[in-house]
Structures are given as structure tokens and as C-alpha cells.
Design a protein around this motif. Structure first.
Motif, PDB file in Angstrom:
ATOM      1  N   GLY A  48       0.688  -1.510   0.007  1.00 37.03           N
ATOM      2  CA  GLY A  48      -0.058  -0.226   0.236  1.00 37.03           C
ATOM      3  C   GLY A  48       0.782   1.410  -0.158  1.00 37.03           C
ATOM      4  O   GLY A  48       0.532   2.079   0.171  1.00 37.03           O
ATOM      5  N   ALA A  49       2.304   0.898   0.037  1.00 36.73           N
ATOM      6  CA  ALA A  49       2.843   2.556   0.072  1.00 36.73           C
ATOM      7  C   ALA A  49       2.949   2.690  -1.471  1.00 36.73           C
ATOM      8  O   ALA A  49       3.042   2.204  -2.186  1.00 36.73           O
ATOM      9  N   GLN A  50       2.848   3.953  -1.627  1.00 31.28           N
ATOM     10  CA  GLN A  50       3.483   4.619  -2.704  1.00 31.28           C
ATOM     11  C   GLN A  50       4.648   5.058  -2.694  1.00 31.28           C
ATOM     12  O   GLN A  50       6.174   4.315  -1.966  1.00 31.28           O
ATOM     13  N   VAL A  51       5.134   4.539  -4.683  1.00 30.81           N
ATOM     14  CA  VAL A  51       6.276   4.643  -4.317  1.00 30.81           C
ATOM     15  C   VAL A  51       6.797   5.409  -5.967  1.00 30.81           C
ATOM     16  O   VAL A  51       5.427   6.223  -6.698  1.00 30.81           O
ATOM     17  N   ASP A  52       7.458   6.315  -5.830  1.00 33.64           N
ATOM     18  CA  ASP A  52       7.890   7.449  -7.205  1.00 33.64           C
ATOM     19  C   ASP A  52       8.955   6.682  -8.144  1.00 33.64           C
ATOM     20  O   ASP A  52       9.488   6.885  -8.232  1.00 33.64           O
ATOM     21  N   PHE A  53       8.807   7.339  -9.477  1.00 36.71           N
ATOM     22  CA  PHE A  53       9.154   6.456 -10.682  1.00 36.71           C
ATOM     23  C   PHE A  53       9.771   8.239 -11.365  1.00 36.71           C
ATOM     24  O   PHE A  53       9.267   9.275 -11.543  1.00 36.71           O
TER      25      PHE A  53
END
Length: 205
Positions: A48-53
Motif C-alpha cells: 500500500g506504500a506510494q512509490v515514485d518513478f
């Protein structure tokens, strides 16, 4: 089927892509190039964690940068094998494993090397993980997603309580008026947690 390691991208309340990381990145990049809408939030469905790309450049550029992403570096670069005294690093910055000599001796005798043996052991342990523990993890992921995407929506507090009380019917009733894509993705996660719990405690015939 069991929830695989997937990643889900939203632009506002609209689902852009939900797939393995590479497929998700390609589809999200196409969406960004087509619409210019940069309101992108990407979630690891496992946690459920947000991940940046970094979506600059072409789709190939985006995928190429994946090998240097902190969360994926170890998956893209083969871990170094032990070549001398001391403990081998496992291909992830600031991560080591501390084992007794007998553990290293056993690992060094395994076919295909230490890294392959460790991966196999971890995979086998994951398969033996109780379904209830996995269900709890999916429910936690659903909670994190719900907080990020629906924390300001009507009924959020009650829906959150219903989620952790495992009252799925009430949770769905409370979230029925939420944006369609947000609701559907949340329900998919919750249904997976229910399926996992049912697989561990099948109804008596």
C-alpha cells in the motif's frame, strides 16, 4: 488467484494501470505522453506504500532507470557472490546478512551459488507463511491505499473501522458512493484478504 507483486497508478481518481512494475510503467508513461496529466500516484499493492518513478524521456528511458531505483536495484543486478573472507554483500546498498560460520559453510555447498540458495530459502519461507498473516498484510495495504486516496471522502472513518473489524459488507456499503476506480481497487484488495483467510480456514463440509 493470489495477489502478485503488482503496482497501481492513479491520476486523480482515475485508474491508469495496474500490473507488474514494467507493464505499469509503460502504460503510465503512455498515459502521461497522451494527456499531460501529471497527477500520478503509484502504489505498491503488496504494502500500500506510494512509490515514485522518474518518467522523463522515453518509455525505454523510464525502464532503464528502474535498475538504479532503490526498491528495484537488487532485483535487476545479480548479487555478488562471496569471493573472500568475511560476509558477502547481497547487492543492496547498506544491507548485509549476518550468519554463523556453519551457515556460510552450508550456503557455499549449495548449487548455483549463495545468492540463488538464499533466494530459494526466502521463496520457500514465503510459501509457508500462514494465509492469515498474508491476509493481514493485504488488509494493511488496503488501509494505506484508502487513507491516501479517500481520506477526505464521506464515510472514511467508519469504513476504516469496518475494514479492520473485517466487516466487509459494511465497508463496501460505506464506500459504495466513492469514485468508481478507487472503490474497485480497494475492494479488490479487500476481497483478496478475505480469500486468503478463507483458504486457511475452509468451511467444514
Amino acid at each position: 488467484m493470489e495477489l502478485e507483486r503488482t503496482y497501481t497508478a492513479f491520476a486523480g481518481d482515475t485508474l491508469v494501470a495496474s500490473a507488474d512494475v514494467k507493464s505499469m510503467l509503460v502504460r503510465t508513461k503512455k498515459y502521461l505522453d497522451r494527456t499531460g496529466d501529471d497527477r500520478i500516484l503509484i502504489f505498491d499493492d503488496h504494502t500500500g506504500a506510494q512509490v515514485d518513478f522518474d518518467f522523463r524521456g522515453t518509455a525505454d528511458d523510464v525502464l532503464e532507470r528502474l535498475s538504479s531505483h532503490p526498491l528495484f536495484r537488487a532485483r535487476e543486478r545479480p548479487p555478488a557472490e562471496r569471493s573472500g573472507p568475511g560476509r558477502p554483500k547481497l547487492g543492496v546498498l547498506s544491507r548485509e546478512v549476518s550468519l554463523l560460520p556453519r551457515h556460510w559453510d552450508w550456503l557455499e555447498q549449495q548449487p548455483n551459488g549463495i545468492s540463488a540458495a538464499l533466494r530459494r530459502l526466502v521463496d520457500e519461507a514465503r510459501k509457508r507463511e500462514p494465509a492469515s498473516d498474508r491476509a493481514r498484510g493485504v488488509r494493511h495495504a488496503a488501509s494505506r491505499f484508502m487513507t491516501a486516496m479517500a481520506g477526505n471522502l464521506a464515510g472514511f472513518e467508519e469504513a476504516s473501522r469496518a475494514l479492520f473489524a473485517n466487516d466487509v459488507g459494511r465497508m463496501k456499503a460505506l464506500t459504495h458512493g466513492w469514485p468508481r476506480d478507487v472503490r474497485k481497487h480497494l475492494w479488490r484488495l479487500v476481497d483478496e484478504s478475505v480469500r486468503l483467510e478463507a483458504s486457511e480456514n475452509p468451511a467444514d463440509e
